[in-house]
Design an enzyme around this catalytic site. Structure first.
Site, mmCIF file in Angstrom:
data_model
loop_
_atom_site.group_PDB
_atom_site.id
_atom_site.type_symbol
_atom_site.label_atom_id
_atom_site.label_comp_id
_atom_site.label_asym_id
_atom_site.label_seq_id
_atom_site.Cartn_x
_atom_site.Cartn_y
_atom_site.Cartn_z
ATOM 1 N N VAL A 119 -32.478 -0.081 -10.686
ATOM 2 C CA VAL A 119 -31.791 1.145 -11.100
ATOM 3 C C VAL A 119 -30.310 0.822 -10.896
ATOM 4 C CG1 VAL A 119 -31.461 3.608 -10.660
ATOM 5 C CG2 VAL A 119 -33.752 2.595 -10.462
ATOM 6 N N PRO A 120 -29.603 0.497 -11.993
ATOM 7 C CA PRO A 120 -28.325 -0.221 -11.903
ATOM 8 C C PRO A 120 -27.101 0.621 -11.549
ATOM 9 C CG PRO A 120 -28.877 0.165 -14.187
ATOM 10 C CD PRO A 120 -30.039 0.676 -13.381
ATOM 11 N N CYS A 121 -27.060 1.125 -10.336
ATOM 12 C CA CYS A 121 -25.884 1.871 -9.896
ATOM 13 C C CYS A 121 -24.662 0.967 -9.770
ATOM 14 C CB CYS A 121 -26.160 2.622 -8.599
ATOM 15 S SG CYS A 121 -26.647 1.591 -7.225
ATOM 16 N N HIS A 122 -24.871 -0.352 -9.744
ATOM 17 C CA HIS A 122 -23.727 -1.277 -9.693
ATOM 18 C C HIS A 122 -22.898 -1.206 -10.970
ATOM 19 C CE1 HIS A 122 -26.913 -3.705 -11.612
ATOM 20 N NE2 HIS A 122 -25.923 -4.363 -12.216
ATOM 21 N N ARG A 123 -23.435 -0.610 -12.030
ATOM 22 C CA ARG A 123 -22.715 -0.512 -13.308
ATOM 23 C C ARG A 123 -21.828 0.722 -13.399
ATOM 24 N NH1 ARG A 123 -28.127 -2.108 -16.557
ATOM 25 N NH2 ARG A 123 -28.237 -4.266 -15.812
#
Length: 161
Positions: A119-123
């Site tokens: 779940v790409p919260c780094h984006r």
């Protein structure tokens, strides 16, 4: 609850399975003994993470479920819509969720995401392009964004404003 510890280019990943779902993936700052997966699902999670780090996987398709409020679930669902190699700002995320005044609440929900990379919260980045707020550490956030940009051959991550 089966757990496996797996080495990645950015540290040891701790992967937890719960009732047929991957329920958490987190990066550890301290060293931990690498372990072998005890279930096919944990092995699949390791395989998919390794493929991501090798640059051959851009979308994860393992069964995932994390505990959270309905609002947090909505935030995390929206994160899944951010394309590999792209970034959005917290303000843009709040606008996409039709909650332009909820930037802080959305940022807090991003911070509670327990499924690192998948779940790409780094984006999600600051409106000024700064790397802000990442539970795994800003150096990991930068590494992941640069990895995705390199894999796509774009040299740097682009903002989708």
């Amino acid at each position: 609850m089966p757990i496996v510890y797996h080495r990645t280019p950015v540290g040891i990943a701790r992967i937890t399975e719960d009732e047929g779902f991957i329920s958490s993936i987190s990066a550890l700052d301290e060293e931990h003994e690498v372990t072998s997966p005890s279930t096919p699902l944990l092995q699949a999670a390791i395989t998919q993470l390794d493929e991501y780090f090798a640059g051959s996987r851009k979308i994860f398709d393992m069964p995932i479920k994390q505990q959270g409020t309905p609002f947090q679930q909505q935030v995390w669902e929206q994160l899944l819509q951010i394309k590999y190699g792209s970034t959005i700002s917290y303000a843009q995320q709040s606008n996409q969720m039709n909650s332009p005044l909820a930037i802080r609440a959305i940022a807090a929900a991003n911070g509670k995401n327990s499924l690192w990379i998948v779940v790409p919260c780094h984006r999600v980045i600051g409106s000024d392009g700064s790397l802000t707020g990442y539970a795994g550490g800003l150096w990991r956030k930068q590494w992941l964004l640069e990895h995705e940009a390199r894999t796509l051959g774009i040299g740097q991550t682009k903002l989708d404003f």
